[in-house]
Design a protein around this motif. Structure first.
Motif, PDB file in Angstrom:
ATOM      1  N   ALA A 179       1.024  -1.401   0.287  1.00  0.00           N
ATOM      2  CA  ALA A 179       0.125   0.300   0.117  1.00  0.00           C
ATOM      3  C   ALA A 179       1.435   1.186  -0.542  1.00  0.00           C
ATOM      4  O   ALA A 179       0.150   2.344  -0.738  1.00  0.00           O
ATOM      5  CB  ALA A 179      -0.743   0.021   1.025  1.00  0.00           C
ATOM      6  N   ALA A 180       2.058   1.351   0.302  1.00  0.00           N
ATOM      7  CA  ALA A 180       2.739   2.671   0.669  1.00  0.00           C
ATOM      8  C   ALA A 180       3.647   2.760  -0.821  1.00  0.00           C
ATOM      9  O   ALA A 180       3.753   3.811  -0.880  1.00  0.00           O
ATOM     10  CB  ALA A 180       3.865   2.515   1.675  1.00  0.00           C
ATOM     11  N   ARG A 181       3.933   1.870  -1.662  1.00  0.00           N
ATOM     12  CA  ARG A 181       4.447   1.764  -2.170  1.00  0.00           C
ATOM     13  C   ARG A 181       3.468   2.286  -3.532  1.00  0.00           C
ATOM     14  O   ARG A 181       4.012   2.904  -4.236  1.00  0.00           O
ATOM     15  CB  ARG A 181       4.811  -0.073  -2.925  1.00  0.00           C
ATOM     16  N   GLN A 182       1.988   1.786  -3.325  1.00  0.00           N
ATOM     17  CA  GLN A 182       1.157   2.881  -3.953  1.00  0.00           C
ATOM     18  C   GLN A 182       0.725   4.241  -3.658  1.00  0.00           C
ATOM     19  O   GLN A 182       0.764   4.722  -4.778  1.00  0.00           O
ATOM     20  CB  GLN A 182       0.186   1.540  -4.157  1.00  0.00           C
ATOM     21  N   LEU A 183       0.749   4.169  -2.546  1.00  0.00           N
ATOM     22  CA  LEU A 183       0.980   5.622  -2.405  1.00  0.00           C
ATOM     23  C   LEU A 183       2.126   6.144  -2.489  1.00  0.00           C
ATOM     24  O   LEU A 183       1.979   7.592  -3.643  1.00  0.00           O
ATOM     25  CB  LEU A 183       0.919   5.558  -1.075  1.00  0.00           C
ATOM     26  N   TYR A 184       3.535   5.577  -2.948  1.00  0.00           N
ATOM     27  CA  TYR A 184       4.795   6.305  -3.365  1.00  0.00           C
ATOM     28  C   TYR A 184       4.059   6.986  -5.195  1.00  0.00           C
ATOM     29  O   TYR A 184       4.699   7.615  -5.300  1.00  0.00           O
ATOM     30  CB  TYR A 184       5.507   5.688  -2.640  1.00  0.00           C
ATOM     31  N   SER A 185       3.284   6.158  -5.533  1.00  0.00           N
ATOM     32  CA  SER A 185       3.116   6.403  -7.102  1.00  0.00           C
ATOM     33  C   SER A 185       2.290   7.146  -7.564  1.00  0.00           C
ATOM     34  O   SER A 185       1.977   7.852  -8.275  1.00  0.00           O
ATOM     35  CB  SER A 185       2.781   5.162  -7.768  1.00  0.00           C
ATOM     36  N   ILE A 186       0.830   7.397  -6.277  1.00  0.00           N
ATOM     37  CA  ILE A 186      -0.261   7.846  -6.595  1.00  0.00           C
ATOM     38  C   ILE A 186      -0.261   9.181  -5.506  1.00  0.00           C
ATOM     39  O   ILE A 186      -0.713  10.359  -6.832  1.00  0.00           O
ATOM     40  CB  ILE A 186      -0.813   7.613  -6.361  1.00  0.00           C
ATOM     41  N   ASP A 187       0.942   9.766  -4.852  1.00  0.00           N
ATOM     42  CA  ASP A 187       0.752  10.750  -3.953  1.00  0.00           C
ATOM     43  C   ASP A 187       0.744  12.255  -4.288  1.00  0.00           C
ATOM     44  O   ASP A 187       2.343  11.854  -4.467  1.00  0.00           O
ATOM     45  CB  ASP A 187       0.873  10.058  -2.773  1.00  0.00           C
ATOM     46  N   PRO A 188       0.463  13.504  -4.683  1.00  0.00           N
ATOM     47  CA  PRO A 188       0.853  14.215  -4.961  1.00  0.00           C
ATOM     48  C   PRO A 188       1.865  14.865  -3.652  1.00  0.00           C
ATOM     49  O   PRO A 188       2.382  15.874  -4.278  1.00  0.00           O
ATOM     50  CB  PRO A 188      -0.394  14.988  -5.393  1.00  0.00           C
ATOM     51  N   ASN A 189       1.302  14.346  -2.468  1.00  0.00           N
ATOM     52  CA  ASN A 189       2.421  15.007  -1.552  1.00  0.00           C
ATOM     53  C   ASN A 189       3.268  14.234  -1.161  1.00  0.00           C
ATOM     54  O   ASN A 189       3.306  13.059  -0.605  1.00  0.00           O
ATOM     55  CB  ASN A 189       1.389  15.117  -0.003  1.00  0.00           C
ATOM     56  N   ARG A 190       4.471  14.686  -1.884  1.00  0.00           N
ATOM     57  CA  ARG A 190       6.183  14.079  -1.851  1.00  0.00           C
ATOM     58  C   ARG A 190       6.400  13.630  -1.140  1.00  0.00           C
ATOM     59  O   ARG A 190       6.910  12.183  -0.643  1.00  0.00           O
ATOM     60  CB  ARG A 190       6.792  14.274  -3.023  1.00  0.00           C
ATOM     61  N   VAL A 191       6.584  13.761  -0.272  1.00  0.00           N
ATOM     62  CA  VAL A 191       7.457  14.424   1.180  1.00  0.00           C
ATOM     63  C   VAL A 191       6.475  13.306   1.830  1.00  0.00           C
ATOM     64  O   VAL A 191       6.982  12.032   2.178  1.00  0.00           O
ATOM     65  CB  VAL A 191       7.039  16.223   2.139  1.00  0.00           C
ATOM     66  N   ARG A 192       5.511  13.330   2.164  1.00  0.00           N
ATOM     67  CA  ARG A 192       4.259  11.879   2.481  1.00  0.00           C
ATOM     68  C   ARG A 192       4.497  10.873   1.873  1.00  0.00           C
ATOM     69  O   ARG A 192       5.024  10.130   2.590  1.00  0.00           O
ATOM     70  CB  ARG A 192       3.320  12.626   2.608  1.00  0.00           C
ATOM     71  N   ALA A 193       4.532  11.108   0.959  1.00  0.00           N
ATOM     72  CA  ALA A 193       4.790   9.759   0.344  1.00  0.00           C
ATOM     73  C   ALA A 193       6.115   8.840  -0.168  1.00  0.00           C
ATOM     74  O   ALA A 193       6.181   7.706   0.841  1.00  0.00           O
ATOM     75  CB  ALA A 193       4.105   9.249  -1.037  1.00  0.00           C
ATOM     76  N   THR A 194       7.029   9.856   0.138  1.00  0.00           N
ATOM     77  CA  THR A 194       8.628   9.055   0.223  1.00  0.00           C
ATOM     78  C   THR A 194       9.095   9.019   2.054  1.00  0.00           C
ATOM     79  O   THR A 194       9.371   7.872   1.437  1.00  0.00           O
ATOM     80  CB  THR A 194       9.320  11.008  -0.081  1.00  0.00           C
TER      81      THR A 194
END
Length: 195
Positions: free
Chosen positions: A81-96
């Motif tokens: 799910a975190a990998r998915q978040l990393y690929s879709i989240d415009p909030n790059r700090v949060r996703a990273t």
């Protein structure tokens, strides 16, 4: 005698078998707001997959599911799910930060390092990303590099609880309470510090 002198058992004292204190149970609420407890295994099998799936393409909600799972000790269950978040989240700090944190917890240090460094190369320094990089260095037993990176994160955001408290804790481990107080004074003197 306690009745005579007004001493009573505190109603806030948890019962000896308080389910809220059981690390194998997760507190949930039904649709009427009633508190219930289910086992982590039941949550892992029957609830978490559906929560992830229903929010798969909704970054804010998916992030919430991930954070709750981490707090419940289910970090391995939300790595994809975190990998998915990393690929879709415009909030790059949060996703990273979320993805790197979970990779670190999973022992995938090289992958976490690449993700964190990629963010820094593309966007410049960010306190939260640097704190995760400091955590990565700590896992690699690169203590000096970890502390230097943590201090840089604190310089960027001296008001971020995690960085501030982590730095103060390191200093206290080395030199006791006086060192902690000096660390907090050092942080308080940084530009933008309001603590």
């Amino acid at each position: 005698m306690s009745k005579l002198f007004g001493k009573t058992t505190s109603p806030t004292t948890p019962a000896p078998n308080d389910p809220a204190k059981d690390p194998n149970l997760i507190r949930v609420f039904d649709k009427y707001g009633k508190e219930l407890f289910i086992t982590k295994d039941e949550w892992r099998r029957n609830v978490l997959p559906g929560a992830i799936q229903s929010h798969w393409n909704q970054p804010d909600e998916l992030y919430g599911v991930i954070i709750n799972a981490i707090q419940d000790g289910l970090h391995q269950d939300v790595l994809n799910a975190a990998r998915q978040l990393y690929s879709i989240d415009p909030n790059r700090v949060r996703a990273t930060s979320a993805y790197a944190f979970l990779l670190i917890k999973d022992g995938q240090l090289d992958d976490a390092g690449r993700i964190l460094q990629s963010y820094l190369d593309q966007n410049g320094e960010d306190a939260l990303v640097l704190m995760n990089l400091a955590r990565l260095y700590e896992e690699r037993k690169q203590t000096q590099k970890s502390e230097e990176t943590l201090w840089r994160a604190v310089e960027i955001d001296p008001n971020h609880d995690n960085g501030l408290l982590w730095y103060a804790s390191i200093q206290e481990e080395r030199g006791g309470k006086a060192a902690r107080i000096n660390a907090l004074k050092r942080i308080a003197a940084l530009p933008g510090s309001w603590r």
